[in-house]
Design an enzyme around this catalytic site. Structure first.
Site, PDB file in Angstrom:
ATOM      1  N   ARG A 241      10.644 -38.290 -21.279  1.00 59.01           N
ATOM      2  CA  ARG A 241      10.995 -37.068 -21.916  1.00 59.01           C
ATOM      3  C   ARG A 241      11.883 -37.532 -23.241  1.00 59.01           C
ATOM      4  O   ARG A 241      12.399 -38.613 -23.185  1.00 59.01           O
ATOM      5  CB  ARG A 241      12.193 -36.207 -21.222  1.00 59.01           C
ATOM      6  CG  ARG A 241      11.357 -35.286 -20.205  1.00 59.01           C
ATOM      7  CD  ARG A 241      10.527 -34.252 -20.894  1.00 59.01           C
ATOM      8  NE  ARG A 241      10.099 -33.141 -19.898  1.00 59.01           N
ATOM      9  CZ  ARG A 241       8.995 -33.268 -19.357  1.00 59.01           C
ATOM     10  NH1 ARG A 241       8.099 -34.154 -19.820  1.00 59.01           N
ATOM     11  NH2 ARG A 241       8.385 -32.087 -18.607  1.00 59.01           N
ATOM     12  N   GLU A 270      11.092 -32.573 -30.355  1.00 62.94           N
ATOM     13  CA  GLU A 270       9.749 -32.100 -30.221  1.00 62.94           C
ATOM     14  C   GLU A 270       9.491 -30.555 -30.590  1.00 62.94           C
ATOM     15  O   GLU A 270      10.157 -29.806 -30.158  1.00 62.94           O
ATOM     16  CB  GLU A 270       9.312 -32.236 -28.725  1.00 62.94           C
ATOM     17  CG  GLU A 270       8.005 -32.579 -28.282  1.00 62.94           C
ATOM     18  CD  GLU A 270       7.385 -33.190 -27.350  1.00 62.94           C
ATOM     19  OE1 GLU A 270       8.280 -34.148 -26.810  1.00 62.94           O
ATOM     20  OE2 GLU A 270       6.602 -32.706 -26.544  1.00 62.94           O
ATOM     21  N   HIS A 288       2.292 -35.903 -26.745  1.00 64.70           N
ATOM     22  CA  HIS A 288       2.710 -35.324 -25.571  1.00 64.70           C
ATOM     23  C   HIS A 288       1.354 -35.182 -24.766  1.00 64.70           C
ATOM     24  O   HIS A 288       1.176 -33.954 -24.134  1.00 64.70           O
ATOM     25  CB  HIS A 288       3.792 -34.272 -25.406  1.00 64.70           C
ATOM     26  CG  HIS A 288       4.527 -34.072 -24.279  1.00 64.70           C
ATOM     27  ND1 HIS A 288       5.635 -33.650 -24.154  1.00 64.70           N
ATOM     28  CD2 HIS A 288       4.078 -34.568 -22.898  1.00 64.70           C
ATOM     29  CE1 HIS A 288       6.253 -33.472 -22.984  1.00 64.70           C
ATOM     30  NE2 HIS A 288       5.390 -34.174 -22.197  1.00 64.70           N
TER      31      HIS A 288
HETATM   32  C1  GLV Z   1       4.623 -33.310 -18.991  1.00 66.78           C
HETATM   33  O1  GLV Z   1       5.357 -33.665 -19.733  1.00 66.78           O
HETATM   34  C2  GLV Z   1       4.920 -32.558 -17.609  1.00 66.78           C
HETATM   35  O2  GLV Z   1       6.097 -32.727 -17.150  1.00 66.78           O
HETATM   36  O3  GLV Z   1       4.011 -32.300 -16.962  1.00 66.78           O
END
Ligand code: GLV
Length: 323
Positions: A241, A270, A288
């Protein structure tokens, strides 16, 4: 009829499962992140019973307040830091995540791809070629680093960090790791060595890879002081994250060559990037997408749908995250 709302298009596999149960399924028709205001308006108007939400949807008191008909938010993600669990619990709303077994594979593979791309300077070299700068073989062009025999520092050896350790072991890397507890099985399988803290791990590592959830205790885990503990030749990879790294401090450290480079799939602000980050040549940025394989996304859609089905058939959602 049970009415389910999905906040953006997800793979058909999950939608089919819901429709087979006879539920009405509506999907936000626009290919963009739904604003919270629009989400509230839609949930109110449609009087939905359940929602498949994404990590880009902020599900907080305002949403719970405005949409009391919604009894479950099934997050289409492994993470669930976008949902206020305390509020959900207080209001008796169920919350689940979608930790697809395949996610650990795709995220671990993406992590490794980023680490190898950094070490072999793939992205910089690709850019150089596209700009027509290549004039012939040069002994000193884009000298990188072999990962064989180098040390990978893994912060967090859950499902994903564990897979990364196995792959890295296959590449002949030494592994050091830190986590809240030792993992003796991983040590036996990969020869990994436990570090009692991130501070101990950082100076030992040629590549550092982060695999922790976003919690109060992991926010800015990698800050200016910790970046200063890394080798100046080391690389940092983050597929966990964004806010686990103080991105402004990282941008400064990269600019000043305090570390050799970084590869990021997630960002503190983000979808925005910290000022100057995208201009740096020693950075690789992906939007991401670490879990974005066909296999993983289909599985995630099915898992999110099955959590909804569990709930409306009177069972505890199999991936409930409310304790
Ligand atoms: C992506 O970042 C997820 O948490 O699936």
């Amino acid at each position: 009829m049970t009415k389910i709302f999905i906040t953006r298009k997800i793979p058909e596999a999950g939608i089919t499962l819901l429709k087979q149960k006879g539920y009405q399924v509506d999907v936000y028709p626009k290919d963009q992140i739904m604003s919270q205001r629009e989400l509230i308006r839609t949930l109110k108007k449609g009087a939905y019973d359940g929602v498949i939400s994404l990590l880009t949807d902020k599900i907080d008191a305002t949403v719970f307040e405005a949409a009391p008909s919604v009894k479950i938010f099934a997050n289409y993600a492994s993470g669930f830091d976008n949902i206020d669990l305390v509020q959900a619990k207080n209001r008796g709303v169920a919350v689940s995540n979608a930790p697809a077994p395949q996610t650990s594979e795709s995220v671990a593979e993406h992590t490794l791809a980023l680490a190898l791309a950094l070490a072999a300077r793939i992205v910089e070299a690709d850019e150089y070629m596209r700009q027509g700068k290549y004039k012939g073989w040069d002994p000193m062009l884009y000298i990188g680093m072999d990962v064989l025999g180098k040390t990978l520092g893994i912060v967090g050896v859950g499902r994903i960090g564990g897979r990364v350790a196995h792959y890295a072991n296959g590449l002949g890397m030494k592994i050091v790791y830190t986590d809240v507890a030792r993992n003796e099985e991983l040590e036996k399988d990969t020869g990994a060595t436990y570090c009692v803290s991130v501070d101990e791990l950082l100076p030992l590592s040629d590549i550092v890879s982060l695999h922790v959830p976003l919690l109060d205790s992991t926010r800015h885990l990698i800050n200016a002081e910790r970046l200063a503990r890394m080798k100046s030749t080391a690389f940092l990879v983050n597929t966990s994250r964004g806010p686990v790294i103080d991105e402004i401090a990282l941008t400064k450290a990269l600019k000043e060559k305090k570390i050799a480079g970084a590869a990021l799939d997630v960002f503190e602000f983000e979808p925005k990037l910290s000022s100057g980050l995208a201009k740096l040549p020693n950075v690789i940025l992906t939007p991401h997408i670490a879990s974005a394989s066909l296999e993983t996304r289909d599985q995630m859609a099915e898992i999110a749908a099955n959590n909804i089905i569990d709930f409306f058939e009177g069972r505890m959602p199999r991936n409930s995250v409310i304790k």
